[in-house]
Design a protein around this motif. Structure first.
Motif, mmCIF file in Angstrom:
data_model
loop_
_atom_site.group_PDB
_atom_site.id
_atom_site.type_symbol
_atom_site.label_atom_id
_atom_site.label_comp_id
_atom_site.label_asym_id
_atom_site.label_seq_id
_atom_site.Cartn_x
_atom_site.Cartn_y
_atom_site.Cartn_z
ATOM 1 N N MET A 1 0.834 -1.215 0.000
ATOM 2 C CA MET A 1 0.000 0.000 0.000
ATOM 3 C C MET A 1 0.860 1.254 0.000
ATOM 4 N N VAL A 2 0.561 2.138 -0.944
ATOM 5 C CA VAL A 2 1.268 3.418 -0.963
ATOM 6 C C VAL A 2 0.537 4.383 -0.034
ATOM 7 N N GLN A 3 1.259 4.922 0.935
ATOM 8 C CA GLN A 3 0.627 5.850 1.878
ATOM 9 C C GLN A 3 0.560 7.270 1.310
ATOM 10 N N SER A 4 -0.311 8.066 1.913
ATOM 11 C CA SER A 4 -0.412 9.472 1.500
ATOM 12 C C SER A 4 0.132 10.356 2.607
ATOM 13 N N SER A 5 0.722 11.475 2.218
ATOM 14 C CA SER A 5 1.363 12.330 3.214
ATOM 15 C C SER A 5 1.238 13.812 2.842
ATOM 16 N N VAL A 6 0.982 14.618 3.861
ATOM 17 C CA VAL A 6 0.897 16.076 3.683
ATOM 18 C C VAL A 6 1.974 16.716 4.543
ATOM 19 N N LEU A 7 2.842 17.493 3.915
ATOM 20 C CA LEU A 7 4.023 18.004 4.624
ATOM 21 C C LEU A 7 3.756 19.176 5.568
ATOM 22 N N GLY A 8 2.543 19.689 5.505
ATOM 23 C CA GLY A 8 2.200 20.811 6.381
ATOM 24 C C GLY A 8 0.951 21.457 5.824
ATOM 25 N N PHE A 9 0.168 22.078 6.720
ATOM 26 C CA PHE A 9 -1.107 22.664 6.288
ATOM 27 C C PHE A 9 -1.113 24.141 6.658
ATOM 28 N N PRO A 10 -1.800 25.012 5.879
ATOM 29 C CA PRO A 10 -1.830 26.435 6.235
ATOM 30 C C PRO A 10 -2.380 26.625 7.655
ATOM 31 N N ARG A 11 -1.746 27.500 8.406
ATOM 32 C CA ARG A 11 -2.141 27.647 9.811
ATOM 33 C C ARG A 11 -3.012 28.861 10.046
ATOM 34 N N ASP A 327 5.582 -0.514 -0.590
ATOM 35 C CA ASP A 327 5.773 -0.220 0.828
ATOM 36 C C ASP A 327 6.836 0.833 1.102
ATOM 37 N N ARG A 328 7.667 1.061 0.100
ATOM 38 C CA ARG A 328 8.732 2.053 0.320
ATOM 39 C C ARG A 328 8.412 3.395 -0.334
ATOM 40 N N VAL A 329 7.187 3.501 -0.879
ATOM 41 C CA VAL A 329 6.842 4.752 -1.582
ATOM 42 C C VAL A 329 5.671 5.452 -0.898
ATOM 43 N N ILE A 330 5.749 6.762 -0.836
ATOM 44 C CA ILE A 330 4.678 7.571 -0.253
ATOM 45 C C ILE A 330 4.272 8.630 -1.264
ATOM 46 N N THR A 331 2.971 8.812 -1.424
ATOM 47 C CA THR A 331 2.472 9.895 -2.280
ATOM 48 C C THR A 331 2.302 11.136 -1.411
ATOM 49 N N ALA A 332 2.873 12.254 -1.833
ATOM 50 C CA ALA A 332 2.869 13.411 -0.935
ATOM 51 C C ALA A 332 2.600 14.719 -1.660
ATOM 52 N N THR A 333 2.358 15.754 -0.865
ATOM 53 C CA THR A 333 2.344 17.107 -1.419
ATOM 54 C C THR A 333 3.801 17.467 -1.709
ATOM 55 N N SER A 334 4.035 18.343 -2.683
ATOM 56 C CA SER A 334 5.420 18.632 -3.058
ATOM 57 C C SER A 334 6.166 19.327 -1.923
ATOM 58 N N SER A 335 5.435 20.173 -1.193
ATOM 59 C CA SER A 335 6.013 20.895 -0.048
ATOM 60 C C SER A 335 4.889 21.036 0.960
ATOM 61 N N SER A 336 5.109 21.815 2.002
ATOM 62 C CA SER A 336 3.995 22.154 2.882
ATOM 63 C C SER A 336 2.948 22.891 2.053
ATOM 64 N N LEU A 337 1.681 22.766 2.444
ATOM 65 C CA LEU A 337 0.614 23.487 1.732
ATOM 66 C C LEU A 337 0.483 24.927 2.227
ATOM 67 N N THR A 362 -7.323 22.472 1.081
ATOM 68 C CA THR A 362 -8.298 21.472 1.526
ATOM 69 C C THR A 362 -8.578 20.458 0.415
ATOM 70 N N GLN A 363 -8.683 20.949 -0.820
ATOM 71 C CA GLN A 363 -8.942 20.055 -1.952
ATOM 72 C C GLN A 363 -7.728 19.180 -2.240
ATOM 73 N N LYS A 364 -6.551 19.727 -1.976
ATOM 74 C CA LYS A 364 -5.339 18.960 -2.253
ATOM 75 C C LYS A 364 -5.232 17.731 -1.349
ATOM 76 N N LEU A 365 -5.854 17.812 -0.177
ATOM 77 C CA LEU A 365 -5.849 16.634 0.707
ATOM 78 C C LEU A 365 -6.479 15.454 -0.031
ATOM 79 N N GLY A 366 -7.632 15.734 -0.642
ATOM 80 C CA GLY A 366 -8.315 14.689 -1.401
ATOM 81 C C GLY A 366 -7.465 14.197 -2.568
ATOM 82 N N GLU A 367 -6.729 15.131 -3.182
ATOM 83 C CA GLU A 367 -5.907 14.747 -4.337
ATOM 84 C C GLU A 367 -4.793 13.774 -3.930
ATOM 85 N N VAL A 368 -4.109 14.093 -2.834
ATOM 86 C CA VAL A 368 -3.023 13.199 -2.382
ATOM 87 C C VAL A 368 -3.574 11.803 -2.107
ATOM 88 N N VAL A 369 -4.723 11.790 -1.429
ATOM 89 C CA VAL A 369 -5.303 10.507 -1.049
ATOM 90 C C VAL A 369 -5.741 9.717 -2.292
#
Ligand code: GLN
Ligand code: ZN
Length: 765
Positions: A1-11, A327-337, A362-369
């Motif tokens: 399973m390729v996991q999804s990852s978000v490097l940071g979200f607007p605060r 198992d060694r790959v993660i789908t991610a945002t390119s940088s923090s959002l 917020t929409q990008k969360l769905g895209e990564v997933v």
């Protein structure tokens, strides 16, 4: 399973909650408890949002009340002595470092007067970080445990997070030596700082964190050998410490390939790379991994608002999967959002057609997933089909393409980008017209954007006051600013820009080819957010944009009034650009649109025209090489296209924020007078570089990011330092930048002192 990852979200919060509370706190209107409570609510909200979207790896410690780099400075005690001698609360020390603090003495507390630390652009983005400032007396130790607290906060909500910290090599290399320790090279502090990194990482592990994200974005820069070598020292040291979390080293905004030797074989769990910006690095990095290391593939753009192309993104991730296994790959945002607006659903005024082009944080969360699911073999066909349809619709849309504009760009010739005569001749004609004294004084353009101005603008937008009423109001504001400048004796006046919400958005709204948002705020620095317009298609100027206000302002004074425009590179950089046309094409289109405006201003009797290019430096490609050489050329060309159509006697000004500018690049713009942010530089070598600049220049004499008021003596002193290396004949006197974020009280006092200092020197010379 390729996991999804978000490097940071607007605060900042979808309704800019963070700004509102922070500013209220600064004004003494809310308590520190209230401030912290809002921070906590924002964090909880963002984590839950990501959890609900199905993101596997969610960041914590991406929150900050001001800047994540500044947080680390405070955490590691990189706090110059001048901030610690007032017994301020820790949060006030942090704010003082970020924005300076000047406070009168009260019965219970002594007076405070301290300038802010230097603030610099975060790589090539419009985000600014507070530069770590090291001195020989810096003593690294932990002050608190913010990353641990926030990790535990999420855990309490049932959300497991991956804490993020800027890594040791980047933290040092992005910093500088303090005035008292100019010979200190920050990277030499590596061995001293590593134990505190180990200490905070150990605390995170003890709190339960299994993994951490350590950001080392300097990996995308050209690095000197000692900085490259620092990676090995740092990560080998950390790997030898018992019981730390697994480390993912993250880079973004470019390729790590030129520094691959520096990170190959590092004893870390994995790497994150940005394949939106630099897809070509994927293979080389995957090949360089050790057999256990993971690769986080950043395919969802953290810097732009375009909907991702799922097919393309999936293909890139699949390439990694083929090499490394799922198992060694993660789908991610390119940088923090952090660099994208919070939520497209808060936009009610965009047409459905345009809205369908975009994706916000917020929409990008769905895209990564979705992309992660797709490459893992889950059935997401409905989402893929819808995505393919909208990607296609955009490329063929009439919003995107304007043939007239494309033809005009193709027809650009050399003469269009050249003034009639060289500077030495132009300046003689200009001197006849303006007859300015030595040390001419001016400002950069904007005056305080008061509450009154914002209220009236709001009323106008909402339709509660008429166009006539609003224009009358703007004229009265302009008159106020003009009278003030006359009163204190400034030489070249400005109209104050009261009609502008923002120097880019204001023009974007009047140009064809742009879309703009109602709530698309992005943090620029501290509590200052911008709402970048979006370049959706070929750009042109249907009608004059600034002539009316400038003509009015000139009509009520005999002093020269500067027309005030934002330059092509800055409009491009501070907008979300197209990714289906080159930056150069977009800049030239903007250059032509501005040329029409500059020529109209001149025809309407405006004799000084300033075309601001504050973003010139940040547009510089991060690495040396061909791309950078090209940038120098097209950036200058687009500016000259905008400005070279005027007569010799018309004086073209330009302005740049955030120094470290190559004087040769500035020279290539051929503006008659430039003003440059300078007050926090304190570096005589930098002035020296400018002393050969052939045209006139004003090095900014005070920091406009801070409410602090420099005295007349301080200005005299500052000018004296510059005069040691900079010639009198070319010397202009001005602040660092526009005054729109300042209050009137400090503006009045600072400018008065500045003009007095200029007068003092006029008598001396
Ligand atoms: N003319 C603009 C102003 O005074 C320039 C701002 C900037 O350089 N960022 O606000
Ligand atoms: Zn500026």
């Amino acid at each position: 399973m390729v996991q999804s990852s978000v490097l940071g979200f607007p605060r900042i919060g979808a309704q800019r909650e963070l700004k509102k509370t922070t500013e209220a706190y600064w004004q003494g209107k809310v308590s520190v408890e209230e401030l912290f409570k809002v921070g906590k609510e924002l964090r909880a909200h963002n984590w839950k949002l990501q959890k609900e979207a199905g993101v596997d790896i969610i960041a914590s410690n991406d929150f900050s009340f001001y800047d994540q780099v500044l947080d680390l400075e405070v955490l590691f005690n990189v706090i110059p002595d001048r901030y610690t001698k007032y017994d301020l609360q820790p949060i006030d020390v942090l704010f003082a470092m970020g924005r300076g603090l000047q406070r009168k003495a009260t019965e219970t507390a002594k007076a405070v007067d301290v300038t802010a630390l230097e603030m610099v652009k975060w790589f090539d983005s419009n985000y600014h970080y507070v530069r770590p400032t090291f001195s020989n007396s810096t003593e690294f130790k932990l002050n608190g445990q913010k990353p641990v607290d926030e990790y535990l906060e999420a855990k309490e909500l049932g959300i497991e997070t991956r804490p993020v910290l800027v890594g040791p090599v980047s933290f040092l290399h992005l910093g500088k030596a303090d005035k008292d320790s100019l010979d200190l090279e920050p990277i030499s502090l590596l061995e001293k700082i590593l134990p505190v990194y180990a200490e905070i990482l150990k605390k995170l592990a003890d709190a339960g964190a299994k993994t951490v994200q350590i950001d080392e974005p300097v990996l995308v820069l050209d690095l000197p050998a000692n900085v490259q070598a620092a990676f090995k020292t740092a990560y080998e040291y950390l790997s030898k410490q018992e019981g730390l979390p697994a480390i993912t080293v993250a880079s973004y905004f470019g390729t790590v390939v030129p520094n691959l030797d520096a990170i190959k074989g590092l004893p870390v769990a994995g790497f994150h790379i940005d394949v939106v910006r630099a897809p070509e690095q994927l293979e080389a990095v995957a090949d360089a991994l050790t057999p256990e290391q993971t690769l986080s593939v950043g395919v969802i753009d953290g810097r732009n608002i375009w909907k991702a192309d799922f097919a393309k993104a999936s293909e890139l991730v699949k390439k990694a999967v083929e090499k490394l296994g799922a198992d060694r790959v993660i789908t991610a945002t390119s940088s923090s959002l952090l660099h994208t607006p919070v939520d497209l659903n808060n936009e009610s005024k965009l047409s459905e057609e345009i809205k369908d082009f975009f994706s916000f944080a917020t929409q990008k969360l769905g895209e990564v997933v979705t992309v992660a699911k797709n490459v893992s073999g889950e059935d997401v066909s409905a989402a893929l089909e819808a995505n393919a349809a909208s990607v296609k619709a955009r490329s063929t849309s009439s919003i995107t393409n304007d043939e007239t504009v494309q033809k005009r760009v193709a027809a650009i010739d050399d003469a269009q980008g050249r003034r009639a005569s060289p500077f030495t001749e132009r300046i003689k004609e200009q001197e006849k017209v303006f007859n300015l004294p030595l040390f001419p004084t001016t400002t950069i353009g904007s005056f305080p954007q008061t509450k009154d101005i914002r209220i009236n603008r709001n009323k106008f937008t909402k339709g509660t006051i008429s166009k006539e009423e609003y224009e009358k109001f703007i004229e009265s504001e302009i008159e106020k600013v003009v009278r003030f400048q006359e009163e204190i004796g400034l030489d070249v006046l400005v109209h104050g820009e009261p009609e502008r919400n923002d120097m880019v958005q204001y023009f974007g709204e009047q140009l064809k080819g742009f879309a703009f948002t109602q709530n698309g705020w992005v943090q620029s620095y501290g509590s200052r957010y911008v709402r970048p317009p979006i370049i959706v298609g070929d750009v042109s100027r249907p009608a004059p944009m600034s002539v009316k206000e400038s003509v009015y302002a000139q009509s009520i004074t005999t002093k020269p009034m500067k027309g005030m425009l934002t330059g092509p590179v800055t409009i491009l950089r501070w907008s979300f650009p197209r990714v289906d046309a080159s930056q150069k094409t977009q800049a030239l289109q903007l250059g032509l649109a501005l040329r029409d405006e500059v020529n109209d201003l001149e025809a309407a009797g405006i004799k000084v025209i300033q075309v601001d290019e504050p973003a010139l430096r940040e547009g510089l490609p991060l690495r040396e090489g061909e791309e950078r050489q090209d940038y120098y050329k097209w950036a200058a060309e687009s500016f000259r296209i905008a400005t070279a159509g005027v007569k010799n006697a018309t004086q073209i000004h330009s302005h740049f924020c955030y120094s470290d500018l190559d004087p040769n690049h500035i020279k290539a713009l051929d503006a008659d007078v430039v003003s440059i942010e300078f007050s926090k530089k304190d570096d005589p070598n930098y002035i020296r570089e400018f002393s050969d600049y052939p045209n006139h220049a004003g090095l900014g004499l005070f920091d406009i990011h801070s409410p602090r008021i420099p005295s007349k003596e301080e200005f005299i002193q500052k000018i004296a330092t510059i005069l040691e290396v900079y010639p009198v004949e070319k010397f202009w006197v001005n602040p660092d930048c526009g005054l729109k974020t300042r209050g009137w009280e400090e503006t009045r006092a600072s400018l008065t002192n500045m003009v007095e200092a200029a007068k003092y020197y006029r008598e001396k010379y």
